[in-house]
Design a protein around this motif. Structure first.
Motif, PDB file in Angstrom:
ATOM      1  N   ASN A  61       0.844  -1.191   0.000  1.00 53.05           N
ATOM      2  CA  ASN A  61       0.000   0.000   0.000  1.00 53.05           C
ATOM      3  C   ASN A  61       0.880   1.242   0.000  1.00 53.05           C
ATOM      4  O   ASN A  61       2.086   1.167   0.280  1.00 53.05           O
ATOM      5  N   GLY A  62       0.291   2.378  -0.298  1.00 51.81           N
ATOM      6  CA  GLY A  62       1.061   3.607  -0.405  1.00 51.81           C
ATOM      7  C   GLY A  62       1.673   4.064   0.907  1.00 51.81           C
ATOM      8  O   GLY A  62       2.759   4.647   0.932  1.00 51.81           O
ATOM      9  N   ILE A  63       1.013   3.803   2.020  1.00 49.91           N
ATOM     10  CA  ILE A  63       1.505   4.252   3.317  1.00 49.91           C
ATOM     11  C   ILE A  63       2.806   3.554   3.685  1.00 49.91           C
ATOM     12  O   ILE A  63       3.637   4.092   4.419  1.00 49.91           O
ATOM     13  N   GLN A  64       3.001   2.347   3.161  1.00 51.03           N
ATOM     14  CA  GLN A  64       4.243   1.614   3.400  1.00 51.03           C
ATOM     15  C   GLN A  64       5.440   2.403   2.861  1.00 51.03           C
ATOM     16  O   GLN A  64       6.459   2.543   3.540  1.00 51.03           O
ATOM     17  N   VAL A  65       5.311   2.944   1.667  1.00 53.41           N
ATOM     18  CA  VAL A  65       6.387   3.739   1.062  1.00 53.41           C
ATOM     19  C   VAL A  65       6.668   4.980   1.901  1.00 53.41           C
ATOM     20  O   VAL A  65       7.821   5.367   2.114  1.00 53.41           O
ATOM     21  N   LEU A  66       5.606   5.619   2.401  1.00 56.72           N
ATOM     22  CA  LEU A  66       5.757   6.811   3.226  1.00 56.72           C
ATOM     23  C   LEU A  66       6.548   6.512   4.493  1.00 56.72           C
ATOM     24  O   LEU A  66       7.472   7.253   4.864  1.00 56.72           O
ATOM     25  N   PHE A  67       6.218   5.404   5.158  1.00 59.00           N
ATOM     26  CA  PHE A  67       6.899   5.061   6.408  1.00 59.00           C
ATOM     27  C   PHE A  67       8.364   4.694   6.167  1.00 59.00           C
ATOM     28  O   PHE A  67       9.242   5.072   6.953  1.00 59.00           O
ATOM     29  N   VAL A  68       8.628   3.959   5.093  1.00 60.28           N
ATOM     30  CA  VAL A  68      10.004   3.584   4.785  1.00 60.28           C
ATOM     31  C   VAL A  68      10.839   4.824   4.463  1.00 60.28           C
ATOM     32  O   VAL A  68      11.982   4.961   4.918  1.00 60.28           O
ATOM     33  N   THR A  69      10.267   5.727   3.692  1.00 56.61           N
ATOM     34  CA  THR A  69      10.965   6.973   3.362  1.00 56.61           C
ATOM     35  C   THR A  69      11.207   7.806   4.612  1.00 56.61           C
ATOM     36  O   THR A  69      12.289   8.387   4.795  1.00 56.61           O
ATOM     37  N   ALA A  70      10.203   7.864   5.508  1.00 63.00           N
ATOM     38  CA  ALA A  70      10.355   8.608   6.757  1.00 63.00           C
ATOM     39  C   ALA A  70      11.436   7.978   7.627  1.00 63.00           C
ATOM     40  O   ALA A  70      12.196   8.697   8.292  1.00 63.00           O
ATOM     41  N   TYR A  71      11.503   6.654   7.611  1.00 57.11           N
ATOM     42  CA  TYR A  71      12.553   5.949   8.367  1.00 57.11           C
ATOM     43  C   TYR A  71      13.933   6.373   7.897  1.00 57.11           C
ATOM     44  O   TYR A  71      14.813   6.695   8.713  1.00 57.11           O
ATOM     45  N   MET A  72      14.118   6.428   6.605  1.00 58.01           N
ATOM     46  CA  MET A  72      15.418   6.825   6.058  1.00 58.01           C
ATOM     47  C   MET A  72      15.722   8.294   6.361  1.00 58.01           C
ATOM     48  O   MET A  72      16.845   8.636   6.762  1.00 58.01           O
ATOM     49  N   ILE A  73      14.725   9.155   6.221  1.00 53.56           N
ATOM     50  CA  ILE A  73      14.935  10.584   6.463  1.00 53.56           C
ATOM     51  C   ILE A  73      15.289  10.848   7.929  1.00 53.56           C
ATOM     52  O   ILE A  73      16.225  11.601   8.238  1.00 53.56           O
ATOM     53  N   MET A 102       9.955   2.531  11.049  1.00 50.45           N
ATOM     54  CA  MET A 102      10.209   1.214  10.467  1.00 50.45           C
ATOM     55  C   MET A 102       9.194   0.187  10.973  1.00 50.45           C
ATOM     56  O   MET A 102       8.703  -0.652  10.213  1.00 50.45           O
ATOM     57  N   VAL A 103       8.859   0.284  12.246  1.00 49.65           N
ATOM     58  CA  VAL A 103       7.860  -0.617  12.826  1.00 49.65           C
ATOM     59  C   VAL A 103       6.492  -0.386  12.180  1.00 49.65           C
ATOM     60  O   VAL A 103       5.777  -1.334  11.841  1.00 49.65           O
ATOM     61  N   LEU A 104       6.131   0.885  11.997  1.00 51.22           N
ATOM     62  CA  LEU A 104       4.851   1.202  11.363  1.00 51.22           C
ATOM     63  C   LEU A 104       4.809   0.708   9.919  1.00 51.22           C
ATOM     64  O   LEU A 104       3.760   0.268   9.440  1.00 51.22           O
ATOM     65  N   ALA A 105       5.963   0.781   9.229  1.00 52.60           N
ATOM     66  CA  ALA A 105       6.019   0.282   7.849  1.00 52.60           C
ATOM     67  C   ALA A 105       5.732  -1.210   7.810  1.00 52.60           C
ATOM     68  O   ALA A 105       5.027  -1.703   6.914  1.00 52.60           O
ATOM     69  N   ALA A 106       6.267  -1.946   8.780  1.00 49.79           N
ATOM     70  CA  ALA A 106       6.029  -3.392   8.827  1.00 49.79           C
ATOM     71  C   ALA A 106       4.582  -3.703   9.188  1.00 49.79           C
ATOM     72  O   ALA A 106       3.954  -4.587   8.595  1.00 49.79           O
ATOM     73  N   PHE A 107       4.040  -2.974  10.167  1.00 48.02           N
ATOM     74  CA  PHE A 107       2.650  -3.204  10.567  1.00 48.02           C
ATOM     75  C   PHE A 107       1.671  -2.869   9.435  1.00 48.02           C
ATOM     76  O   PHE A 107       0.621  -3.501   9.294  1.00 48.02           O
ATOM     77  N   SER A 108       2.007  -1.876   8.614  1.00 54.31           N
ATOM     78  CA  SER A 108       1.086  -1.421   7.570  1.00 54.31           C
ATOM     79  C   SER A 108       0.863  -2.464   6.483  1.00 54.31           C
ATOM     80  O   SER A 108      -0.139  -2.408   5.773  1.00 54.31           O
ATOM     81  N   THR A 200      10.182  -8.325   5.353  1.00 55.64           N
ATOM     82  CA  THR A 200       9.716  -9.401   4.460  1.00 55.64           C
ATOM     83  C   THR A 200       8.936  -8.865   3.265  1.00 55.64           C
ATOM     84  O   THR A 200       9.106  -9.327   2.131  1.00 55.64           O
ATOM     85  N   ASP A 201       8.073  -7.883   3.493  1.00 63.57           N
ATOM     86  CA  ASP A 201       7.199  -7.368   2.434  1.00 63.57           C
ATOM     87  C   ASP A 201       7.767  -6.145   1.733  1.00 63.57           C
ATOM     88  O   ASP A 201       7.028  -5.413   1.053  1.00 63.57           O
ATOM     89  N   LEU A 202       9.066  -5.913   1.883  1.00 62.20           N
ATOM     90  CA  LEU A 202       9.721  -4.814   1.169  1.00 62.20           C
ATOM     91  C   LEU A 202      10.515  -5.360  -0.001  1.00 62.20           C
ATOM     92  O   LEU A 202      11.087  -6.451   0.086  1.00 62.20           O
ATOM     93  N   SER A 203      10.547  -4.611  -1.077  1.00 65.26           N
ATOM     94  CA  SER A 203      11.277  -5.073  -2.260  1.00 65.26           C
ATOM     95  C   SER A 203      11.810  -3.873  -3.029  1.00 65.26           C
ATOM     96  O   SER A 203      11.420  -2.726  -2.789  1.00 65.26           O
ATOM     97  N   GLY A 204      12.709  -4.141  -3.950  1.00 62.06           N
ATOM     98  CA  GLY A 204      13.200  -3.114  -4.846  1.00 62.06           C
ATOM     99  C   GLY A 204      13.747  -1.879  -4.150  1.00 62.06           C
ATOM    100  O   GLY A 204      14.546  -1.955  -3.209  1.00 62.06           O
TER     101      GLY A 204
END
Length: 289
Positions: A61-73, A102-108, A200-204
């Motif tokens: 889902n789109g929120i996953q990308v947001l959380f991963v990007t926020a984690y990096m930032i 990062m935790v929120l990205a996994a939960f999402s 697990t559900d992250l790619s590319g």
């Protein structure tokens, strides 16, 4: 002063991923040699990230990308703040926020392995977060300031006054660097029932951002280790580099010596180390002050 701060922050942003990637490669080479294997080349982490960037990115889902990007930032911001000479308390609070992202990205993702990894990551945060806060307090007791820029101009290395905090921080680095026996939420090795649970559900490109963020985080952790040895004397920088090298090798050695433990054991052991070493050191400082 403002120009100097900006330059330091930019140097971290530009150089940290290369240093972190090299450290990751050295770690894999050390591990291979300890296991009697040839192992990958030192630059293999860069090849892996390059391949991830060029692969198709599948998102739940789109929120996953947001959380991963926020984690990096948040991770980059934390390191830039530290190396620019900012507030240690703010550094650790921002670092905690990056882990939450990062935790929120996994939960999402709502995937069973991602959720399992996120739950375990929260348990790990319960283990190392108190120690990171105590480290900031320890530096304040040692030099009377939370500002990194003040701490690096101290007359005496902080480790002289807060050796217990140093031992506690090196111990929780096992968790922060995702080393065995405390690599419960995600692991780089296939010695447990869940290898990459948190991711697990992250790619590319998403997974590439996580890997790069971990390189930034590794450099930050080594920078904090070096802070225990740096003083106003320029030669102290050499001692800090030597200390970081020894600690990094020790973490890799521990990773290859000990099998993974259950979460309850991790909680008991880490809290015991924190109370015995950091707690005793804090008590002594209070008595002496």
């Amino acid at each position: 002063m403002t120009v100097s701060i900006i330059i330091k922050a930019l140097l971290y942003v530009l150089l940290a991923p290369f240093i972190g990637g090299l450290l990751s490669g050295v770690d894999r080479v050390f591990s291979a040699r300890m296991q009697g294997r040839q192992g990958p080349p030192v630059f293999q982490p860069f090849y892996d990230v390059y391949k991830l960037i060029n692969k198709q990115t599948t998102v739940v889902n789109g929120i996953q990308v947001l959380f991963v990007t926020a984690y990096m930032i948040f991770t980059i911001f934390t390191g830039a703040l530290f190396f620019a000479g900012g507030d240690m308390l703010l550094v650790f609070f921002a670092l905690s926020m990056s882990e939450v992202m990062m935790v929120l990205a996994a939960f999402s993702t709502n995937g069973p392995y991602s959720i399992m990894g996120a739950q375990r990551e929260l348990l790990q945060m319960m283990c190392y977060e108190p120690m990171t806060l105590l480290v900031a307090i320890g530096f304040y007791y040692a030099n009377g300031s939370f500002m990194v820029n003040d701490l690096i101009h101290a007359d005496m290395p902080a480790i002289v006054q807060i050796p217990g905090f140093f031992i506690g921080f090196v111990f929780i680095l096992i968790i922060k660097l995702r080393k065995s026996p405390f690599d419960l939420s995600t692991s780089h090795h296939m010695h447990q029932e869940m290898v990459k649970g948190l991711t697990t559900d992250l790619s590319g490109g998403n997974l590439a951002r996580v890997e790069i963020a971990e390189w930034y985080d590794t450099v930050l952790m080594m920078g904090i280790v070096g802070m225990f040895f740096i003083t106003s004397n320029p030669i102290s920088i050499l001692w800090a580099v030597i200390a970081c090298s020894i600690v990094f090798f020790l973490e890799t050695l521990i990773d290859n010596l000990f099998p993974r433990v259950k979460y309850i054991t991790m909680l008991k052991v880490t809290w015991a180390v924190i109370l015995v070493f950091a707690g005793t050191n804090l008590l002594i400082l209070n008595v002496l002050k």
